[in-house]
Every structure is written in C-alpha cells, then in structure tokens.
Design a protein around this motif. Structure first.
Motif, PDB file in Angstrom:
ATOM      1  N   MET A   1      26.978 -11.854 -43.423  1.00 18.03           N
ATOM      2  CA  MET A   1      27.391 -11.381 -42.082  1.00 18.03           C
ATOM      3  C   MET A   1      28.762 -11.956 -41.733  1.00 18.03           C
ATOM      4  O   MET A   1      28.955 -13.174 -41.822  1.00 18.03           O
ATOM      5  N   VAL A   4      29.161 -14.906 -39.081  1.00 18.50           N
ATOM      6  CA  VAL A   4      28.496 -16.200 -39.293  1.00 18.50           C
ATOM      7  C   VAL A   4      29.208 -16.986 -40.387  1.00 18.50           C
ATOM      8  O   VAL A   4      29.459 -16.467 -41.476  1.00 18.50           O
ATOM      9  N   THR A 136      15.218 -19.418 -31.384  1.00 18.81           N
ATOM     10  CA  THR A 136      15.024 -17.982 -31.109  1.00 18.81           C
ATOM     11  C   THR A 136      16.353 -17.329 -30.723  1.00 18.81           C
ATOM     12  O   THR A 136      16.497 -16.113 -30.762  1.00 18.81           O
ATOM     13  N   GLY A 137      17.297 -18.174 -30.265  1.00 16.00           N
ATOM     14  CA  GLY A 137      18.590 -17.658 -29.807  1.00 16.00           C
ATOM     15  C   GLY A 137      18.635 -17.443 -28.300  1.00 16.00           C
ATOM     16  O   GLY A 137      19.703 -17.209 -27.732  1.00 16.00           O
ATOM     17  N   PRO A 164      17.199 -17.975 -39.048  1.00 13.73           N
ATOM     18  CA  PRO A 164      17.654 -16.588 -39.236  1.00 13.73           C
ATOM     19  C   PRO A 164      17.371 -15.725 -38.001  1.00 13.73           C
ATOM     20  O   PRO A 164      18.186 -14.865 -37.631  1.00 13.73           O
ATOM     21  N   GLU A 165      16.217 -15.988 -37.337  1.00 11.05           N
ATOM     22  CA  GLU A 165      15.857 -15.208 -36.148  1.00 11.05           C
ATOM     23  C   GLU A 165      16.894 -15.380 -35.034  1.00 11.05           C
ATOM     24  O   GLU A 165      17.241 -14.436 -34.328  1.00 11.05           O
ATOM     25  N   ILE A 167      20.080 -16.326 -35.409  1.00  8.63           N
ATOM     26  CA  ILE A 167      21.361 -15.718 -35.803  1.00  8.63           C
ATOM     27  C   ILE A 167      21.325 -14.219 -35.534  1.00  8.63           C
ATOM     28  O   ILE A 167      22.275 -13.647 -34.985  1.00  8.63           O
ATOM     29  N   LYS A 168      20.189 -13.593 -35.895  1.00  9.41           N
ATOM     30  CA  LYS A 168      20.072 -12.136 -35.706  1.00  9.41           C
ATOM     31  C   LYS A 168      20.145 -11.783 -34.212  1.00  9.41           C
ATOM     32  O   LYS A 168      20.906 -10.905 -33.797  1.00  9.41           O
ATOM     33  N   ALA A 169      19.358 -12.531 -33.409  1.00  8.35           N
ATOM     34  CA  ALA A 169      19.304 -12.220 -31.972  1.00  8.35           C
ATOM     35  C   ALA A 169      20.662 -12.440 -31.308  1.00  8.35           C
ATOM     36  O   ALA A 169      21.123 -11.605 -30.517  1.00  8.35           O
ATOM     37  N   SER A 171      23.633 -12.482 -32.742  1.00  7.47           N
ATOM     38  CA  SER A 171      24.619 -11.511 -33.261  1.00  7.47           C
ATOM     39  C   SER A 171      24.457 -10.163 -32.581  1.00  7.47           C
ATOM     40  O   SER A 171      25.447  -9.475 -32.311  1.00  7.47           O
ATOM     41  N   GLU A 172      23.188  -9.776 -32.328  1.00 10.23           N
ATOM     42  CA  GLU A 172      22.958  -8.473 -31.690  1.00 10.23           C
ATOM     43  C   GLU A 172      23.363  -8.506 -30.215  1.00 10.23           C
ATOM     44  O   GLU A 172      23.952  -7.562 -29.698  1.00 10.23           O
ATOM     45  N   PRO A 175      27.899  -9.575 -30.296  1.00  6.54           N
ATOM     46  CA  PRO A 175      28.511  -9.379 -31.625  1.00  6.54           C
ATOM     47  C   PRO A 175      29.945  -9.894 -31.715  1.00  6.54           C
ATOM     48  O   PRO A 175      30.473 -10.071 -32.815  1.00  6.54           O
TER      49      PRO A 175
END
Ligand code: PRP
Ligand code: URA
Length: 209
Positions: A1, A4, A136-137, A164-165, A167-169, A171-172, A175
């Motif tokens: 990504m 990151v 969780t972000g 990872p959870e 980072i995903k949250a 990033s979404e 962004p």
C-alpha cells in the motif's frame, strides 16, 4: 500500500522487540518509546522541503540548504501518544504541540473524545499525529477527523505497532494520510488488543497497571 511505510531499520526493529517484552520495566519502556519515535521521525520527515540560504563560514560566503519555513505540529492522542512527544521535539524543537484526548470504551471499543486543544494556525502546519498503537483504527480515525474539522490538511500518522485491521480502516477513512509504523502485527484478539503487540501502551508508559 502506497500510504503505509513500515520502517525496517535494524535499530527500530531491535528496540521495538525489547519494547514488546513483558519484562521491560516502565522506565525503559518510556525511554524506548522516545528513542524509536526519534528514529521514525527522522525517516518520516525526509520529504520536508529545503531552500538554499547564504551563510558565512569562517572561510567564505557559501550557499547551503536549510528547512524551507515549514511549520510543524505534533498531535499526540492521549494518553499513550504523550510518550512519543519528546522523541519528536528532540528533532523538531520548534514544532507546536496539540492534544487530543481519546479513550476506548472497554465494552464497545468505540473511541470517546474528552479533550481537544490544537495550535490556532493548525491549517497552515504539517501535522504529525502520534500514538504508539493502531488497533481497530477508531481512535486515529476520530482524532484525524477532529483535526480536519479545525482546518488541518497535511497530516501524517506515526505509530509504533499497527494491526492490519487498523491500517485498512484508517486508509479507507483518511486515504490522504500517510501512515508510518515500525511493525505490522498479526491482528486483533477478542478484546481488540494487538497480537502479539505490547499490551496496553498507556499503562506501560505511565505504570498504571
Ligand atoms: C490506546 C492507544 C490508542 C488506541 C488504539 O489508547 O493508545 O489510542 O488504544 O486503539 P484503536 O485503534 O482500537 O482505537 P486507550 O484507549 O487504551 O487510551 P489510553 O492511551 O488513555 O490508555
Ligand atoms: N491499545 C493498546 O494500548 N494496546 C493494544 O494492543 C490495543 C489498543
């Protein structure tokens, strides 16, 4: 990504491993958080703009490079983010410091904000949000949302350990925010703690457990 950056520098890796050990006492834990933050800050700010200035050495007048008037703000997410502030200020002593108070409700795991004080000219600053843990972000997403509501636009997020959870949250949700961390771990347990992680960062910094 692309958004990151995981720091693979051996010093950062080594110090983070010592930090994780349950046998590392609070004093050493605090010192390590500060040291790792300083090393990460050095790398995360490698895109700061420079300008040429004229100076006079004892030998001659010469054109050299200096930081180009970039104003910075460091914003720790309380409590644990406080442990990273001095590491940042050691390298960028003129940065202003804002604070966002946030804790996770132990039942719902949702972040609860209880404090926010940011530099008045936050909209003109490069902002580095610091918090050792991205789980969780939720805390980072809300803190950055709050900063944006005050006009902040250029934002980096610096953490030591990320799931990872998270980072995903993050990033979404944001962004545009570059995420920097020392390690990405396996994931979250049923209580939303990062595994293997390092436990509760706030408690280990402040000795509250
Ligand atoms: C920790 C940590 C982050 C948050 C991460 O703080 O410092 O702020 O949890 O979790 P999340 O990504 O799931 O939101 P905590 O809520 O334990 O508060 P504290 O720093 O005051 O102990
Ligand atoms: N907050 C912490 O301090 N540690 C975790 O593992 C998750 C959230």
């Amino acid at each position: 990504m692309d958004n990151v950056t995981v720091f693979e520098h051996p010093l950062i890796q080594h110090k983070t491993t010592v930090l994780r050990s349950k046998d590392t006492p609070n004093k050493e834990f605090r010192e390590l958080v500060e040291e790792i933050t300083m090393l990460m800050c050095y790398e995360a700010l490698r895109d700061l703009p420079l300008e040429e200035v004229e100076i006079e050495t004892p030998l001659k007048v010469s054109k050299q490079k200096m930081l180009k008037g970039k104003k910075l703000a460091v914003v720790p997410i309380l409590r644990a983010g406080l442990g990273m502030v001095n590491g940042m200020l050691n390298l960028i002593p003129s940065a202003k410091v804002g604070h966002i108070g946030m804790y996770r409700d132990e039942e719902t795991m949702q972040p609860q904000e209880y404090y926010c004080k940011l530099p008045a000219d936050i909209d003109k600053r490069l902002i580095v949000v610091v918090d050792p843990m991205l789980a969780t972000g939720g805390s980072a997403i809300d803190a950055i949302g709050q900063i944006k509501s005050y006009g902040g636009t250029q934002i980096k997020f610096l953490c030591l350990i990320a799931a990872p959870e998270g980072i995903k949250a993050l990033s979404e949700a944001h962004p545009d925010v570059q995420i920097y961390c020392a390690n990405v771990d396996e994931g979250l347990n049923e209580k939303c703690y990062i595994v293997p992680g390092l436990g509760d960062a706030g408690d280990r910094i402040f000795g509250t457990k």
